[in-house]
Write an enzyme that holds these catalytic residues in place. Structure first.
Site, PDB file in Angstrom:
ATOM      1  N   GLU A 189      45.202  -1.856  60.227  1.00  0.00           N
ATOM      2  CA  GLU A 189      44.934  -0.909  61.302  1.00  0.00           C
ATOM      3  C   GLU A 189      45.336   0.467  60.772  1.00  0.00           C
ATOM      4  OE1 GLU A 189      47.045  -1.609  64.976  1.00  0.00           O
ATOM      5  OE2 GLU A 189      46.242   0.249  65.833  1.00  0.00           O
ATOM      6  N   ARG A 235      55.515 -13.234  56.371  1.00  0.00           N
ATOM      7  CA  ARG A 235      55.442 -11.849  55.920  1.00  0.00           C
ATOM      8  C   ARG A 235      56.576 -11.547  54.943  1.00  0.00           C
ATOM      9  NH1 ARG A 235      55.302  -7.406  59.248  1.00  0.00           N
ATOM     10  NH2 ARG A 235      53.661  -8.392  60.415  1.00  0.00           N
ATOM     11  N   LYS A 266      55.203  -0.299  60.361  1.00  0.00           N
ATOM     12  CA  LYS A 266      54.654   1.050  60.369  1.00  0.00           C
ATOM     13  C   LYS A 266      55.243   1.892  61.493  1.00  0.00           C
ATOM     14  CE  LYS A 266      50.519  -0.690  60.088  1.00  0.00           C
ATOM     15  NZ  LYS A 266      49.057  -0.863  60.108  1.00  0.00           N
TER      16      LYS A 266
HETATM   17  P1  ATP Z   1      53.356  -3.442  60.669  1.00  0.00           P
HETATM   18  O1  ATP Z   1      54.028  -4.529  61.448  1.00  0.00           O
HETATM   19  O2  ATP Z   1      54.099  -2.976  59.505  1.00  0.00           O
HETATM   20  O3  ATP Z   1      52.884  -2.323  61.517  1.00  0.00           O
HETATM   21  P2  ATP Z   1      50.887  -4.716  60.805  1.00  0.00           P
HETATM   22  O4  ATP Z   1      50.830  -6.167  60.586  1.00  0.00           O
HETATM   23  O5  ATP Z   1      50.810  -4.237  62.191  1.00  0.00           O
HETATM   24  O6  ATP Z   1      52.113  -4.142  60.040  1.00  0.00           O
HETATM   25  P3  ATP Z   1      48.272  -4.239  59.873  1.00  0.00           P
HETATM   26  O7  ATP Z   1      47.637  -2.958  59.551  1.00  0.00           O
HETATM   27  O8  ATP Z   1      47.795  -4.973  61.056  1.00  0.00           O
HETATM   28  O9  ATP Z   1      49.812  -3.951  59.992  1.00  0.00           O
HETATM   29  O10 ATP Z   1      48.321  -5.167  58.594  1.00  0.00           O
HETATM   30  C1  ATP Z   1      47.234  -5.444  57.772  1.00  0.00           C
HETATM   31  C2  ATP Z   1      47.490  -6.764  57.112  1.00  0.00           C
HETATM   32  O11 ATP Z   1      48.709  -6.736  56.384  1.00  0.00           O
HETATM   33  C3  ATP Z   1      47.608  -7.865  58.136  1.00  0.00           C
HETATM   34  O12 ATP Z   1      46.803  -8.945  57.705  1.00  0.00           O
HETATM   35  C4  ATP Z   1      49.066  -8.223  58.123  1.00  0.00           C
HETATM   36  O13 ATP Z   1      49.234  -9.579  58.414  1.00  0.00           O
HETATM   37  C5  ATP Z   1      49.492  -7.858  56.712  1.00  0.00           C
HETATM   38  N1  ATP Z   1      50.911  -7.516  56.674  1.00  0.00           N
HETATM   39  C6  ATP Z   1      51.546  -6.577  57.393  1.00  0.00           C
HETATM   40  N2  ATP Z   1      52.857  -6.571  57.124  1.00  0.00           N
HETATM   41  C7  ATP Z   1      53.074  -7.523  56.193  1.00  0.00           C
HETATM   42  C8  ATP Z   1      54.229  -8.015  55.499  1.00  0.00           C
HETATM   43  N3  ATP Z   1      55.449  -7.514  55.720  1.00  0.00           N
HETATM   44  N4  ATP Z   1      54.060  -9.022  54.602  1.00  0.00           N
HETATM   45  C9  ATP Z   1      52.844  -9.522  54.371  1.00  0.00           C
HETATM   46  N5  ATP Z   1      51.722  -9.123  54.986  1.00  0.00           N
HETATM   47  C10 ATP Z   1      51.824  -8.128  55.894  1.00  0.00           C
HETATM   48 MG    MG Z   2      49.317  -4.769  63.502  1.00  0.00          MG
END
Ligand code: ATP
Ligand code: MG
Length: 559
Positions: free
Chosen positions: A36, A261, A271
């Site tokens: 995102e 994760r 983020k």
């Molecule tokens: P955050 O929680 O940091 O905001 P998010 O999951 O909301 O991260 P996205 O932009 O939705 O951020 O993430 C894109 C991809 O990266 C998703 O498939 C998510 O599962 C993966 N991802 C995010 N954080 C991690 C992590 N700490 N380890 C592995 N994969 C991750």
């Molecule tokens: Mg997300």
């Protein structure tokens, strides 16, 4: 010490291997990385990027880069640009498969209409608060909305009017009609669309209703004919909902696989929280070298190889764990040890006058560029009567195991000469301001002329030739291994390390004149340094990527 990562298998690749055996999806493997665009990517995302693009490469498949841009109030073009730059920098290529969820808004709308027509979705007029109340809890079933049994015609009419902008934000939602008493709360008539009169970075003013993540995400994967939707564990409970949507619509159904994760010690990884660090001024931006963002790590001096190598070593698992930050640091040391040219720089200078050296005879000495890389060759380093050494490399009263310079003692100047300290010059306050030494001309190159041994070898720069530069020395951003473990009202911010950045003036050898931002070096005996983009005409700025000491090497056997 093992240095090369081994090509490994894991539970995800095992699933893929099984699917290939049964010729599922005609043997196609298609993954995606779906960020995102509401912030910069962090090292956790790197794990997901390496996994998705890595699997595609390994199985001769494809991996898309797709922006999950369904929430216009939090998303920005700046984030889109940075994500594209970061994924590319990590070394991955999506070819012509750069997609935006917003490109599918029309199709998603039609799918929603399809569900309404099948009696599987309805427009609800309850307020957000009422919807929460009606939802029930883990122990109590929810209550059905009084609007749940509207006619299909009325639902179609209202949904169309939601789209045309007749209703204010938040006044209605479109919900899936599933089961208000399901033990899985995600199945209790989840919202599919909300009304939001907001301009979207990609679709502009075209829409005033926006799809909810849970409705949109599975459809995006389906539309792109993704075969394996790899996501993190928190989506496990959402899978039955994604399955329900896809089954109701009767469209391509990717297989969702959840993995744990990445969590790292001394690091926060969200983020939202990283944005807070930026907005509250705890760091100087998303790409501050103390940030665990890809852009921060790049600016700090990390290489793409070191990050990919790290992601390979940590592997993927089904249960949450926290990786020791020292492993990431080990990976960058290992890579820079191989590739970073050695140079000499002095962080805390102490002036040394070599009294028997002829001041008119500055000369150039040969220095090896990288002992790990014979092809790297050598360079010339100027030597003269006045040099700087590190303050730490001299002790007036040396303790037992101190083998560096001390009154009356002889040491080797790296690549230069043996010198012996003859005098210690102090100011009125009694502080040491200068040393006087003599040198042995027969030890040129740092070689012993007669077999006599010196115990210490120290680095130096020629005072008249050295370039003055700025060095930014970083320490961990947080003082605690688990920064979020705190009772303090300020939350993780209470655990910020007040000493995480120290700025100092240093002196480096003249071969570094004109070095480009992004170039990486080992300052002999001090650590790895990278030239910061703040470098401008006449002023070099270095970021210390990492010190030389590696505590991980000792415990690495475990991995
Ligand atoms: P955050 O929680 O940091 O905001 P998010 O999951 O909301 O991260 P996205 O932009 O939705 O951020 O993430 C894109 C991809 O990266 C998703 O498939 C998510 O599962 C993966 N991802 C995010 N954080 C991690 C992590 N700490 N380890 C592995 N994969 C991750
Ligand atoms: Mg997300």
């Amino acid at each position: 010490m093992t240095t090369e990562p081994t090509a490994s298998t894991d539970f995800i690749r095992n699933i893929i291997n099984e699917d290939l055996k049964t010729n599922k999806n005609d043997g196609r493997i298609h993954t995606r990385f779906p960020p995102e665009p509401n912030g910069y990517l962090h090292i956790g995302h790197a794990k997901s990027i390496c996994l998705n693009f890595g699997i595609a490469a390994q199985y001769n498949g494809l991996c898309n880069l797709r922006f999950d841009d369904t929430n216009p109030t939090k998303e920005e073009e700046e984030y889109v640009r940075s994500i594209i730059e970061d994924v590319r920098w990590l070394g991955f290529d999506w070819k012509d498969r750069l997609h935006y969820a917003s490109d599918y808004f029309e199709q998603m709308f039609e799918y929603a209409v399809q569900l309404i027509k099948a009696g599987e979705a309805y427009v609800d007029d309850l307020t957000a608060e009422e919807i929460r109340e009606y939802r029930g809890t883990l122990t109590e079933p929810g209550k059905e909305s009084p609007y749940r049994n509207r006619s299909i015609e009325e639902n179609l009419d209202l949904f169309e009017r939601m789209r045309t902008g007749e209703f204010p934000d938040g006044s209605r939602v479109l919900r899936a009609r599933i089961d208000m008493s399901s033990p899985n709360l995600n199945l209790r008539d989840p919202a599919m669309y909300r009304i939001l009169h907001a301009s979207h970075p990609h679709t502009g003013e075209a829409w005033c209703i926006y799809p909810m993540y849970d409705w949109a995400h599975g459809l995006e994967d389906s539309l792109e004919k993704v075969t394996h939707s790899i996501c993190t564990l928190e989506f496990e409970d959402h899978r039955p909902l994604y399955d329900w949507f896809l089954d109701q619509l009767g469209v391509h159904h990717p297989r969702q696989i959840e993995f744990a994760r990445l969590n790292l010690t001394y690091t926060i990884m969200s983020k939202r929280k990283l944005l807070q660090l930026v907005n509250d001024g705890h760091v100087n931006g998303w790409d501050d070298p103390r940030m665990p963002t890809i852009s921060g790590l790049r600016r700090r001096g990390y290489t793409p190889d070191s990050i990919r190598n790290f992601c390979e070593r940590i592997g993927v698992a089904k249960t949450d764990s926290t990786i020791d930050m020292a492993l990431l640091e080990h990976c960058i040391r290992e890579d820079l040890n191989k590739r970073a040219p050695r140079v000499m720089g002095v962080l805390n200078p102490l002036r040394v006058v070599i009294t028997n050296y002829n001041e008119d005879q500055p000369e150039e000495l040969d220095a090896v560029n990288n002992p790990e890389d014979p092809e790297a060759g050598s360079r010339k380093v100027p030597f003269s009567q006045v040099i700087y050494i590190e303050q730490d490399d001299f002790r007036e009263d040396p303790p037992k195991k101190f083998f560096r310079l001390a009154p009356g003692r002889e040491v080797r100047l790296r690549y230069a000469y043996f010198i012996t300290c003859t005098d210690v010059i102090k100011n009125e306050a009694g502080e040491i301001i200068e040393l006087h030494c003599t040198y042995d001309p027969a030890s040129r190159g740092g070689n012993s002329p007669d077999g006599r041994k010196v115990k210490g070898t120290i680095h130096w720069v020629s005072a008249e030739h050295a370039i003055e530069a700025e060095a930014r020395l970083y320490d961990r951003l947080f003082t605690r291994e688990y920064p979020e473990d705190t009772d303090d009202e300020a939350g993780f911010a209470a655990n910020l390390n007040p000493d995480c950045l120290q700025i100092t003036t240093c002196f480096v050898e003249p071969s570094l004149a004109g070095a480009e931002p992004g170039s990486r070096y080992q300052f002999e005996r001090l650590g790895y340094f990278c030239i910061d983009p703040d470098t401008s005409d006449g002023k070099l700025v270095f970021n210390r990527t990492i010190t030389l000491r590696d505590s991980w090497a000792k415990i690495e056997k475990k991995f």
